[in-house]
Design an enzyme around this catalytic site. Sequence first.
Site, PDB file in Angstrom:
ATOM      1  N   ARG A  33       0.884  -1.236   0.124  1.00  0.00           N
ATOM      2  CA  ARG A  33      -0.136   0.134  -0.153  1.00  0.00           C
ATOM      3  C   ARG A  33       0.958   1.406  -0.006  1.00  0.00           C
ATOM      4  O   ARG A  33       1.843   1.447   0.589  1.00  0.00           O
ATOM      5  CB  ARG A  33      -0.757   0.150   1.191  1.00  0.00           C
ATOM      6  CG  ARG A  33      -2.099  -1.021   1.240  1.00  0.00           C
ATOM      7  CD  ARG A  33      -3.057  -0.934   2.320  1.00  0.00           C
ATOM      8  NE  ARG A  33      -2.029  -1.639   3.711  1.00  0.00           N
ATOM      9  CZ  ARG A  33      -2.589  -1.731   4.856  1.00  0.00           C
ATOM     10  NH1 ARG A  33      -3.715  -1.559   5.175  1.00  0.00           N
ATOM     11  NH2 ARG A  33      -1.586  -2.033   5.852  1.00  0.00           N
ATOM     12  N   ASP A  50       0.996   5.722   0.035  1.00  0.00           N
ATOM     13  CA  ASP A  50       0.363   6.979   0.772  1.00  0.00           C
ATOM     14  C   ASP A  50       0.012   7.994  -0.246  1.00  0.00           C
ATOM     15  O   ASP A  50       0.085   7.763  -1.366  1.00  0.00           O
ATOM     16  CB  ASP A  50       1.273   7.454   1.681  1.00  0.00           C
ATOM     17  CG  ASP A  50       1.795   6.589   3.006  1.00  0.00           C
ATOM     18  OD1 ASP A  50       0.850   5.739   3.420  1.00  0.00           O
ATOM     19  OD2 ASP A  50       2.770   6.947   3.555  1.00  0.00           O
ATOM     20  N   TYR A  83      11.511   0.689  -4.041  1.00  0.00           N
ATOM     21  CA  TYR A  83      11.051   2.213  -4.282  1.00  0.00           C
ATOM     22  C   TYR A  83      12.427   2.867  -4.696  1.00  0.00           C
ATOM     23  O   TYR A  83      13.418   2.490  -4.400  1.00  0.00           O
ATOM     24  CB  TYR A  83      10.710   2.719  -2.937  1.00  0.00           C
ATOM     25  CG  TYR A  83       9.283   2.068  -2.325  1.00  0.00           C
ATOM     26  CD1 TYR A  83       8.135   2.833  -2.620  1.00  0.00           C
ATOM     27  CD2 TYR A  83       9.236   0.895  -1.942  1.00  0.00           C
ATOM     28  CE1 TYR A  83       6.796   2.439  -2.130  1.00  0.00           C
ATOM     29  CE2 TYR A  83       8.267   0.446  -1.408  1.00  0.00           C
ATOM     30  CZ  TYR A  83       6.841   1.157  -1.510  1.00  0.00           C
ATOM     31  OH  TYR A  83       5.698   0.760  -1.088  1.00  0.00           O
ATOM     32  N   ARG A 125      10.447   7.137   3.883  1.00  0.00           N
ATOM     33  CA  ARG A 125      10.548   8.608   3.928  1.00  0.00           C
ATOM     34  C   ARG A 125      11.329   9.221   5.299  1.00  0.00           C
ATOM     35  O   ARG A 125      11.882  10.097   5.279  1.00  0.00           O
ATOM     36  CB  ARG A 125       9.041   9.209   3.892  1.00  0.00           C
ATOM     37  CG  ARG A 125       8.415   9.018   2.607  1.00  0.00           C
ATOM     38  CD  ARG A 125       6.840   9.020   2.834  1.00  0.00           C
ATOM     39  NE  ARG A 125       6.673  10.346   3.192  1.00  0.00           N
ATOM     40  CZ  ARG A 125       5.387  10.909   3.692  1.00  0.00           C
ATOM     41  NH1 ARG A 125       4.239  10.121   3.330  1.00  0.00           N
ATOM     42  NH2 ARG A 125       4.969  12.276   4.116  1.00  0.00           N
TER      43      ARG A 125
END
Length: 256
Positions: free
Chosen positions: A49, A51, A109, A196
């Site tokens: 999932r 954001d 990522y 992050r």
Amino acid sequence: MRIACGIEYDGNPFFGFQMQKQEPTIQSCLEQAISQVANHPVKIFCAGRTDTGVSARQQVIHFDTDAERTPRQWTLGINTALHEGIVVLWVQVVADDFHARFSALSRSYEYRILNRSVRPAINRQYLTWILRPLDHDAMHEAAQTLLGTHDFNAFRSSQCQAPHAKRTLLQADVVRDGEEIICHFSANAFLHHMIRNIVGTLLKVGHGNKPVCWVTEVLRSLDRKQAGMTAPPQGLTFTGVTYPDQYQIPNDATKQ
């Protein structure tokens, strides 16, 4: 019958992947479009999932259906019904034991930073702008201390629902390409805001505010308050998932 799909999306128009009260979400748009083609309600499952504001070049989902369609019919039909910010890249029938989330071996990522004195005009919604000069070599060196299996509690959000913070980080590279700094991360799985928060911590090293060894201290502290800020979501993109070879799932946007 179980169907797997590769999905690309622009995260900016959506309130994240997961279904929630705020709309639109990527999950809700996909389920509506797939249900329309299947002629019955469909529930999807994803590899990871994302954001609000986070995009994906190769998300993987699966769903179950009794509808008989060719991969081309699924692809064209779903894309016709989808929000313009989402597209199905490929579709294939998979074994019944395949699961987009639980069968995954790793997820990847990238985080892109524009490091220059003036703000971006082009692609600004897919970059994080940092005007102060960054030492990407120091950031890369610091990132290497996070490789391996650790408790990443210092790098997860307070809203993280994972039962534990133990993860295996397989790749953590920081490279510069002209004015851009690109951070590449791969792991067996990630915690909520983990990338992050790592990037926000590496930025302190890149600015020279903290030494390289400080990142190890943060990791060992297991304390989120010791780490850097949570970097903005716009620079983050889900780039791919790997699965056991038996499922023959592509790990990039190309298919056949």
